[in-house]
Write a protein that holds these residues in place. Structure first.
Motif, PDB file in Angstrom:
ATOM      1  N   ARG A 146      25.345  41.475  44.836  1.00  0.00           N
ATOM      2  CA  ARG A 146      25.942  42.207  43.706  1.00  0.00           C
ATOM      3  C   ARG A 146      24.836  42.662  42.772  1.00  0.00           C
ATOM      4  NH1 ARG A 146      28.339  41.659  38.597  1.00  0.00           N
ATOM      5  NH2 ARG A 146      30.286  42.856  38.392  1.00  0.00           N
ATOM      6  N   GLU A 190      36.835  43.084  42.294  1.00  0.00           N
ATOM      7  CA  GLU A 190      37.819  42.685  41.283  1.00  0.00           C
ATOM      8  C   GLU A 190      37.496  41.335  40.651  1.00  0.00           C
ATOM      9  OE1 GLU A 190      41.794  43.066  42.859  1.00  0.00           O
ATOM     10  OE2 GLU A 190      41.303  44.955  43.885  1.00  0.00           O
ATOM     11  N   ASP A 191      36.665  40.535  41.284  1.00  0.00           N
ATOM     12  CA  ASP A 191      36.269  39.225  40.767  1.00  0.00           C
ATOM     13  C   ASP A 191      34.751  39.112  40.855  1.00  0.00           C
ATOM     14  OD1 ASP A 191      35.644  36.560  40.299  1.00  0.00           O
ATOM     15  OD2 ASP A 191      37.403  35.780  41.358  1.00  0.00           O
ATOM     16  N   PRO A 192      34.024  39.424  39.746  1.00  0.00           N
ATOM     17  CA  PRO A 192      32.559  39.469  39.791  1.00  0.00           C
ATOM     18  C   PRO A 192      31.919  38.162  40.262  1.00  0.00           C
ATOM     19  CG  PRO A 192      33.369  40.455  37.758  1.00  0.00           C
ATOM     20  CD  PRO A 192      34.544  39.843  38.437  1.00  0.00           C
ATOM     21  N   GLU A 193      32.441  37.023  39.827  1.00  0.00           N
ATOM     22  CA  GLU A 193      31.848  35.740  40.215  1.00  0.00           C
ATOM     23  C   GLU A 193      31.993  35.497  41.717  1.00  0.00           C
ATOM     24  OE1 GLU A 193      33.016  32.384  37.926  1.00  0.00           O
ATOM     25  OE2 GLU A 193      32.591  33.347  35.991  1.00  0.00           O
ATOM     26  N   MET A 194      33.161  35.775  42.235  1.00  0.00           N
ATOM     27  CA  MET A 194      33.391  35.615  43.675  1.00  0.00           C
ATOM     28  C   MET A 194      32.528  36.584  44.478  1.00  0.00           C
ATOM     29  SD  MET A 194      35.147  34.040  46.074  1.00  0.00           S
ATOM     30  CE  MET A 194      36.716  33.435  45.443  1.00  0.00           C
ATOM     31  N   ASP A 195      32.433  37.829  44.000  1.00  0.00           N
ATOM     32  CA  ASP A 195      31.609  38.823  44.694  1.00  0.00           C
ATOM     33  C   ASP A 195      30.150  38.383  44.772  1.00  0.00           C
ATOM     34  OD1 ASP A 195      33.806  40.458  44.998  1.00  0.00           O
ATOM     35  OD2 ASP A 195      33.343  41.747  43.290  1.00  0.00           O
ATOM     36  N   CYS A 198      28.511  46.144  44.957  1.00  0.00           N
ATOM     37  CA  CYS A 198      28.367  45.118  45.991  1.00  0.00           C
ATOM     38  C   CYS A 198      27.905  45.741  47.299  1.00  0.00           C
ATOM     39  CB  CYS A 198      29.693  44.391  46.217  1.00  0.00           C
ATOM     40  SG  CYS A 198      30.080  43.220  44.919  1.00  0.00           S
TER      41      CYS A 198
END
Length: 419
Positions: free
Chosen positions: A402, A391-396, A408
């Protein structure tokens, strides 16, 4: 008459599976296992497709050459492929790189992986050798390829995919004449040669070769004596035969095994995280392109003795459910919801968790309130309570592997680093 010919060709052949590759593009999935040992489709390993094709084609002598981190692969074959009987003229040899030719030499290339075991092969005296890659997903009757090999009098017959020319740049490509005789073999060309009469498509090598055994052994001995050779089928052996002998292309569409539900020939190299995820998730389609339910061409594997999958709880927000998903034995979906997901054996998905587009390898535990979208979860991982992925690409990207397409990969080592 045809039936007698069919039996004799496959029974006089040995399948030799090259299964030593790491598959580095699968990243952490191959940190502990070779690519052919990577799980696929809920129960199987990737290598089971090549082995099952050989068995279903009628071949009863099989050798598997292993090298990179082979323990998981060897254990799987010992458990799942131990039913061959010498008294029925059957054999199944696991052939790790064991410095049999030289005390300092491992398998130096695909051709060397065959050459180092020449004495074992010759002791069985097969008339034909079917050389296979152990890391692709497809169903194919090698008997039909053997028949073409004999009928055309070829020195080598090469299994080929018809692909759009624009997609052929990553393959070894066959330049053929109107009779499918190969007149040139080009490795990963910038401008691939088209098929005569169909210039927008090209013939790409599948890494499947049929040889007469005696001829192959002569080739391998000549290659081993060449100090400039890289000991590789694609780089050395095949170009030599194309130049000095008769090499013929065999089109996959002619021997692809399809059930009534499979509309097009299916072949996949699941060598990247994106391709691996997609091929597994495709199996959740109502009518998938690959039919694993075809009993006329079973994919043999090691089948654990497991209890059935179980779904429990029926409260709002805590309902054990699965929609458009594959769930293997010994899974307990305890108040968790699955959508377009594939779960291998022994997964535990706990209350209030949600999995969507999840490929979950064996023995994973998913904690309560976790939300996991478009993920591949490695064997034995314990997903902590409340973890949110997808749900949060940067955090993933900071926490997990990723991919370009936003898939992921989650391993236990990555979770341990989160503290």
């Amino acid at each position: 008459m045809t039936e007698k010919k069919t039996k004799s060709l496959s029974r006089d052949a040995m399948a030799y599976v090259l299964a030593g590759g790491r598959g580095s593009r699968l990243k952490e999935l191959t940190d502990r296992r070779a690519k052919p040992a990577v799980y696929f489709g809920g129960k199987a390993r990737i290598i089971d497709f090549a082995l099952s094709n050989a068995l279903n084609s009628g071949i009863r002598r099989i050798g598997v050459a292993t090298q990179y981190k082979a323990h998981s692969l060897i254990r799987h074959m010992q458990l799942g492929w131990n039913f061959f009987r010498p008294e029925r003229n059957e054999s199944f040899d696991i052939l790790p790189a064991s410095q049999r030719v030289s005390e300092t030499q491992w398998y130096e290339g695909t051709a060397d992986a065959v050459f180092q075991n020449a004495d074992i092969i010759e002791s069985y005296a097969p008339e034909y050798m079917v050389i296979l890659a152990g890391d692709h997903i497809y169903k194919m009757d090698y008997e039909l390829m053997l028949q073409q090999h004999v009928d055309t009098g070829a020195d080598v017959t090469i299994g080929c995919l018809e692909v759009p020319r624009t997609e052929a740049t990553g393959f070894g490509v066959m330049h053929v004449d109107a009779t499918d005789r190969i007149i040139d073999f080009v490795e990963k060309p910038a401008d691939p040669p088209g098929i005569p009469g169909d210039e927008e498509r090209a013939l790409a090598s599948m890494g499947i070769y049929v040889f007469n055994t005696k001829f192959l052994m002569e080739l391998l001995r000549r290659d081993a004596a060449d100090p400039d050779s890289s000991r590789d089928f694609g780089k050395d052996i095949i170009p030599y035969v194309v130049k000095s002998g008769k090499a013929v292309a065999h089109r996959f569409a002619q021997s692809c095994v399809r059930s009534d539900f499979e509309r097009t020939p299916y072949w996949r190299d699941v060598g990247t995280i994106d391709a691996y995820w997609q091929a597994n998730i495709d199996l959740t389609d109502i009518v998938p392109e690959l039919d694993l339910y075809d009993k006329t061409w079973p994919i043999w594997t090691y089948s654990e003795n497991t209890p059935p999958a179980k779904f429990v709880h029926d409260d709002e927000g805590r309902r054990g459910s699965a929609i458009s998903s594959l769930v293997s034995g010994d899974c307990i979906i305890s108040g968790s919801s699955l959508y377009k997901s594939l779960l291998f054996t022994g997964v535990r998905a706990n209350s209030y968790s949600r999995l969507e587009g999840a490929v979950v390898l064996p023995k994973v535990q998913v904690g309560r309130h976790a939300r996991l979208t478009n993920v591949v979860i490695d064997h034995g991982v314990v997903i902590p309570e409340g973890l949110i992925v997808g749900e949060d690409p940067e955090m993933d990207a900071k926490r997990f592997r990723r991919s370009e397409n936003g898939i992921c990969l989650i391993t236990q080592a990555m979770l341990d680093k989160l503290g």
